[in-house]
Design an enzyme around this catalytic site. Structure first.
Site, PDB file in Angstrom:
ATOM      1  N   PRO A   2     -38.091 -30.894 -57.028  1.00 40.89           N
ATOM      2  CA  PRO A   2     -38.806 -30.779 -55.749  1.00 40.89           C
ATOM      3  C   PRO A   2     -37.887 -31.075 -54.568  1.00 40.89           C
ATOM      4  O   PRO A   2     -37.488 -32.206 -54.358  1.00 40.89           O
ATOM      5  CB  PRO A   2     -39.913 -31.838 -55.854  1.00 40.89           C
ATOM      6  CG  PRO A   2     -39.934 -32.301 -57.274  1.00 40.89           C
ATOM      7  CD  PRO A   2     -38.581 -32.018 -57.833  1.00 40.89           C
ATOM      8  N   GLU A   3     -37.536 -30.046 -53.819  1.00 39.62           N
ATOM      9  CA  GLU A   3     -36.768 -30.225 -52.594  1.00 39.62           C
ATOM     10  C   GLU A   3     -37.584 -29.583 -51.471  1.00 39.62           C
ATOM     11  O   GLU A   3     -38.722 -29.177 -51.703  1.00 39.62           O
ATOM     12  CB  GLU A   3     -35.361 -29.639 -52.760  1.00 39.62           C
ATOM     13  CG  GLU A   3     -34.637 -30.319 -53.935  1.00 39.62           C
ATOM     14  CD  GLU A   3     -33.131 -30.099 -53.996  1.00 39.62           C
ATOM     15  OE1 GLU A   3     -32.560 -29.548 -53.042  1.00 39.62           O
ATOM     16  OE2 GLU A   3     -32.529 -30.501 -55.012  1.00 39.62           O
ATOM     17  N   LYS A  55     -39.198 -33.013 -47.275  1.00 42.90           N
ATOM     18  CA  LYS A  55     -39.801 -33.109 -48.605  1.00 42.90           C
ATOM     19  C   LYS A  55     -41.198 -33.742 -48.553  1.00 42.90           C
ATOM     20  O   LYS A  55     -41.727 -34.133 -49.590  1.00 42.90           O
ATOM     21  CB  LYS A  55     -38.909 -33.934 -49.523  1.00 42.90           C
ATOM     22  CG  LYS A  55     -37.486 -33.376 -49.671  1.00 42.90           C
ATOM     23  CD  LYS A  55     -36.725 -34.229 -50.678  1.00 42.90           C
ATOM     24  CE  LYS A  55     -35.231 -34.026 -50.571  1.00 42.90           C
ATOM     25  NZ  LYS A  55     -34.516 -34.964 -51.453  1.00 42.90           N
ATOM     26  N   CYS A 244     -15.909 -21.086 -63.100  1.00 42.85           N
ATOM     27  CA  CYS A 244     -16.432 -20.911 -61.752  1.00 42.85           C
ATOM     28  C   CYS A 244     -16.591 -19.420 -61.476  1.00 42.85           C
ATOM     29  O   CYS A 244     -15.627 -18.656 -61.600  1.00 42.85           O
ATOM     30  CB  CYS A 244     -15.465 -21.524 -60.746  1.00 42.85           C
ATOM     31  SG  CYS A 244     -15.767 -20.980 -59.054  1.00 42.85           S
ATOM     32  N   CYS A 247     -14.103 -18.036 -58.697  1.00 46.66           N
ATOM     33  CA  CYS A 247     -12.716 -17.945 -59.149  1.00 46.66           C
ATOM     34  C   CYS A 247     -12.566 -16.803 -60.156  1.00 46.66           C
ATOM     35  O   CYS A 247     -11.584 -16.046 -60.121  1.00 46.66           O
ATOM     36  CB  CYS A 247     -12.273 -19.265 -59.767  1.00 46.66           C
ATOM     37  SG  CYS A 247     -12.001 -20.565 -58.543  1.00 46.66           S
ATOM     38  N   CYS A 271     -16.396 -26.776 -57.872  1.00 50.01           N
ATOM     39  CA  CYS A 271     -15.183 -26.171 -58.415  1.00 50.01           C
ATOM     40  C   CYS A 271     -13.982 -26.741 -57.670  1.00 50.01           C
ATOM     41  O   CYS A 271     -13.857 -26.553 -56.465  1.00 50.01           O
ATOM     42  CB  CYS A 271     -15.208 -24.650 -58.244  1.00 50.01           C
ATOM     43  SG  CYS A 271     -13.614 -23.904 -58.694  1.00 50.01           S
ATOM     44  N   CYS A 274     -11.704 -23.707 -55.728  1.00 52.09           N
ATOM     45  CA  CYS A 274     -12.066 -22.890 -54.560  1.00 52.09           C
ATOM     46  C   CYS A 274     -12.916 -23.625 -53.533  1.00 52.09           C
ATOM     47  O   CYS A 274     -13.316 -23.028 -52.538  1.00 52.09           O
ATOM     48  CB  CYS A 274     -12.747 -21.591 -55.000  1.00 52.09           C
ATOM     49  SG  CYS A 274     -14.327 -21.829 -55.820  1.00 52.09           S
TER      50      CYS A 274
END
Ligand SMILES: [Zn+2]
Length: 276
Positions: A2-3, A55, A244, A247, A271, A274
């Protein structure tokens, strides 16, 4: 997880059921509400508004009373159509664990006509006066909502620069006083999409780089808030040890790493090749 997008999606689903109407029934089946008498206190009152901020979700009733909810990691909202409906149209869970609960285990049930709004597992579900919603520091202290119709980026940057500059940018983005609505998934994916290392101290991340993270994150969250499908945006989240994708596309090889970040030790995927 939940965001902010999950909460806005829930509000968007609940609004047409309740806003402008007096519910036919309201119950708090969970024992913790034993003596709180919500059904009596809210009886006969129409729902003025259903809104989300960051939220937090608010069911605002006539007479200056508001139900305030925060799902944290465990709670969920669900809208059920009691009449028979094709799978996926009427009863999709909103938030973590909406699917397999019995309505009898809900913390809150609000019914109108054929539809029912249910809240499971709290953990924050409280009835408060409107004036308290304006004064409560958990609410009044929130930064701009990343899903607000107009995002006040100047205020986000101001709040970020007032914060500890040695804090990592990933952790700083989770601070709801700086920007409301970003949780761990969107922190990870926003930093990845913008190519920013989440481990850099916030004070060494330029305004332009912060704005780039927000510019990548906001439209993805808007889409997820519209249809409730957050998982398709998980590019590196939960992908530790896998190549990734960026990449790989550039003909390089690098593996996604994970490490706990901040006071909450939140799993942070990135990553190292990058994300600069
Ligand atoms: Zn990479």
């Amino acid at each position: 997880m939940p965001e902010g997008d999950t909460i806005h999606f829930a509000a968007n689903r609940i609004r047409p059921v309740l806003e402008g109407h007096v519910p036919d029934a309201l119950e708090t089946p969970h024992p913790r509400f034993g003596r709180d008498r919500w059904p009596e206190r809210l009886s006969g009152r129409a729902v003025r508004a259903v809104d989300a901020y960051g939220k937090h979700l608010f069911l605002r009733f006539e007479g200056g009373l508001t139900i305030h909810s925060h799902l944290r990691m465990t709670g969920s909202w669900r809208v059920l159509t009691q009449a028979a409906s094709p799978p996926g149209t009427g009863d999709r869970g909103v938030g973590g664990m909406g699917y397999h609960h019995s309505p009898r285990s809900a913390w809150l049930r609000v019914r109108r006509d054929e539809r029912e709004v249910l809240q499971f597992n709290g953990p924050v579900l409280e009835l408060m006066t409107d004036s308290r919603t304006r004064l409560d520091p958990r609410i009044a202290g929130l930064g701009p909502d990343i899903l607000a119709p107009e995002l006040d980026t100047a205020r986000v940057l101001r709040r970020l620069r007032e914060d500890d500059p040695t804090r990592t940018i990933g952790d700083a983005l989770l601070d709801q006083r700086t920007i409301a609505g970003i949780g761990n998934v969107w922190k990870v994916e926003g930093c990845f999409a913008a190519g920013i290392d989440p481990w850099r101290p916030a004070g060494e991340v330029s305004d332009e780089e912060v704005l780039a993270i927000l510019a990548e994150t906001r439209p993805r969250m808007q889409r997820s808030a519209a249809d409730g499908i957050q998982d398709r945006f998980k590019v590196v989240y939960g992908k530790a040890g896998r190549p990734c994708p960026r990449c790989l596309q550039d003909g390089r090889s690098s593996l996604v790493k994970v490490r706990g970040q901040g006071d909450g030790n939140r799993p942070t995927y990135w990553c190292p090749a990058c994300q600069a």
